[in-house]
Motif scaffolding. Structure first.
Motif, PDB file in Angstrom:
ATOM      1  N   ARG A 187       5.986  -1.849  -2.276  1.00 52.36           N
ATOM      2  CA  ARG A 187       5.553  -0.752  -1.414  1.00 52.36           C
ATOM      3  C   ARG A 187       6.552   0.398  -1.374  1.00 52.36           C
ATOM      4  N   ARG A 236       4.375   3.655  -1.289  1.00 49.13           N
ATOM      5  CA  ARG A 236       2.981   3.504  -1.709  1.00 49.13           C
ATOM      6  C   ARG A 236       2.059   4.019  -0.608  1.00 49.13           C
ATOM      7  N   ALA A 237       1.098   4.824  -0.996  1.00 50.89           N
ATOM      8  CA  ALA A 237       0.081   5.295  -0.056  1.00 50.89           C
ATOM      9  C   ALA A 237      -0.857   4.135   0.265  1.00 50.89           C
ATOM     10  N   GLU A 238      -1.433   4.151   1.425  1.00 56.79           N
ATOM     11  CA  GLU A 238      -2.363   3.096   1.836  1.00 56.79           C
ATOM     12  C   GLU A 238      -3.467   2.939   0.802  1.00 56.79           C
ATOM     13  N   GLY A 239      -3.518   1.766   0.180  1.00 56.00           N
ATOM     14  CA  GLY A 239      -4.553   1.458  -0.802  1.00 56.00           C
ATOM     15  C   GLY A 239      -4.426   2.195  -2.124  1.00 56.00           C
ATOM     16  N   ASP A 250       7.615  -0.847   7.886  1.00 57.96           N
ATOM     17  CA  ASP A 250       6.810  -2.041   7.654  1.00 57.96           C
ATOM     18  C   ASP A 250       7.685  -3.271   7.408  1.00 57.96           C
TER      19      ASP A 250
END
Length: 190
Positions: free
Chosen positions: A130, A147-150, A171
């Motif tokens: 991530r 990393r962007a969501e999805g 996170d």
């Protein structure tokens, strides 16, 4: 010295081959590539990262791993990051990170281009990763790719350049100031 004439063709073959080598190698595009040594500045930054991350991640289910554990990427490469945060199950006999979540690379002028282009591609292909953090050796300069969501890892990193700036990975519950990362290097503040 182990024979370098028999080159591994798959990552599984590479792992077996690598164990018999005197020098560490990465597996890039189906080829074993010998790694270069690092500077004392590189070593100190790496040690600072491992000490601070170990303190802060205790009991979290995630563990910082040093440069002796390889990260297998979905791009079919095997990389030895300077530090990996692994949030997978512990296996004392494993040669690879179970679930690499954040990868830290300390770059020099000679490794800057591969770190910014090729390794970014490899780590982006690995969905469990991530965060990709690039750290300069000679000045306060850290790039944090997330990393962007999805989606994929953003090509627009957060750029940190002051001792009071911090690598924040909420996170993972991890915050590392640049002053901590570069402690003992004698760099002048920005």
């Amino acid at each position: 010295m182990a024979s370098a004439s028999v080159q591994p063709k798959t990552f599984a073959e590479f792992l077996l081959w690598e164990q018999s080598q005197e020098r560490r190698n990465e597996f890039v595009d189906g080829v074993a590539v010998m790694m270069a040594g690092g500077t004392r500045a590189h070593d100190r930054i790496q040690r600072n990262l491992l000490v601070r991350a170990t303190e802060r991640l205790q009991g979290s289910g995630c563990e910082p791993l040093g440069p002796d554990v390889i990260v297998e990427t979905a791009a079919g490469t095997g990389r030895y990051p300077d530090m990996t945060i692994d949030c997978g199950p512990y296996d004392g006999n494993a040669l690879t990170a179970a679930a690499p979540t954040a990868v830290f690379e300390i770059w020099s002028e000679s490794t800057r281009k591969p770190d910014l282009l090729i390794k970014l591609r490899d780590y982006d292909a690995t969905i469990s990763i991530r965060h990709y953090i690039l750290i300069a050796q000679t000045e306060y300069m850290v790039f944090v790719y997330s990393r962007a969501e999805g989606g994929g890892i953003s090509l627009r990193p957060s750029e940190l350049r002051r001792p009071e700036d911090a690598v924040e990975l909420p996170d993972l519950g991890l915050v590392l100031t640049l002053a901590e990362i570069y402690q003992g290097l004698g760099l002048k503040g920005a």
